[in-house]
Design a protein around this motif. Sequence first.
Motif, PDB file in Angstrom:
ATOM      1  N   ALA A  17     -75.709   7.935 -94.176  1.00 28.43           N
ATOM      2  CA  ALA A  17     -76.031   8.588 -92.907  1.00 28.43           C
ATOM      3  C   ALA A  17     -74.842   8.535 -91.955  1.00 28.43           C
ATOM      4  O   ALA A  17     -74.520   9.519 -91.275  1.00 28.43           O
ATOM      5  CB  ALA A  17     -77.262   7.939 -92.279  1.00 28.43           C
ATOM      6  N   ILE A  18     -74.166   7.396 -91.915  1.00 26.54           N
ATOM      7  CA  ILE A  18     -72.975   7.266 -91.059  1.00 26.54           C
ATOM      8  C   ILE A  18     -71.877   8.210 -91.545  1.00 26.54           C
ATOM      9  O   ILE A  18     -71.209   8.864 -90.742  1.00 26.54           O
ATOM     10  CB  ILE A  18     -72.484   5.799 -91.018  1.00 26.54           C
ATOM     11  N   GLY A  19     -71.718   8.316 -92.848  1.00 22.45           N
ATOM     12  CA  GLY A  19     -70.732   9.249 -93.406  1.00 22.45           C
ATOM     13  C   GLY A  19     -71.050  10.688 -93.019  1.00 22.45           C
ATOM     14  O   GLY A  19     -70.154  11.464 -92.646  1.00 22.45           O
ATOM     15  N   GLN A  20     -72.321  11.074 -93.090  1.00 19.21           N
ATOM     16  CA  GLN A  20     -72.724  12.428 -92.700  1.00 19.21           C
ATOM     17  C   GLN A  20     -72.499  12.654 -91.206  1.00 19.21           C
ATOM     18  O   GLN A  20     -72.058  13.725 -90.779  1.00 19.21           O
ATOM     19  CB  GLN A  20     -74.191  12.670 -93.061  1.00 19.21           C
ATOM     20  N   LEU A  21     -72.799  11.630 -90.406  1.00 20.22           N
ATOM     21  CA  LEU A  21     -72.585  11.733 -88.964  1.00 20.22           C
ATOM     22  C   LEU A  21     -71.095  11.884 -88.649  1.00 20.22           C
ATOM     23  O   LEU A  21     -70.713  12.716 -87.824  1.00 20.22           O
ATOM     24  CB  LEU A  21     -73.163  10.504 -88.257  1.00 20.22           C
ATOM     25  N   ASN A  26     -66.579  15.274 -86.985  1.00 18.33           N
ATOM     26  CA  ASN A  26     -65.258  15.860 -87.294  1.00 18.33           C
ATOM     27  C   ASN A  26     -65.315  17.385 -87.301  1.00 18.33           C
ATOM     28  O   ASN A  26     -64.406  18.052 -86.793  1.00 18.33           O
ATOM     29  CB  ASN A  26     -64.735  15.332 -88.633  1.00 18.33           C
ATOM     30  N   ARG A  27     -66.389  17.943 -87.874  1.00 16.34           N
ATOM     31  CA  ARG A  27     -66.542  19.406 -87.859  1.00 16.34           C
ATOM     32  C   ARG A  27     -66.635  19.915 -86.422  1.00 16.34           C
ATOM     33  O   ARG A  27     -66.042  20.921 -86.066  1.00 16.34           O
ATOM     34  CB  ARG A  27     -67.776  19.833 -88.662  1.00 16.34           C
TER      35      ARG A  27
END
Length: 93
Positions: A17-21, A26-27
């Motif tokens: 979840a942290i990686g997706q956040l 970044n996007r």
Amino acid sequence: MTQSSKLDAAFTRLSAAIGQLEAAVNRRLDSDTTVAALQDELQRLGEDRARLAETLDTSEGRSDRLESANKEVSRRLVSAMESIRTVLETHGG
């Protein structure tokens, strides 16, 4: 499922979840940077357009003045040629 494996699974989900956040942030930052760059470019294009419009107006004014001067010179040349022709006819030339 043991407490340790539940904790490992929760940690794995939290890491994902942290990686997706982080990816979403970044996007968004990239998007904001792109929008800001496009806005800057749009402003520069607007300034260039204004400068070009001013230059065009100046050039059109100069063109109009040159055209008027050209017509006046042409009129004077015709008048001078007629005067010369008259003088030549009068004096047998």
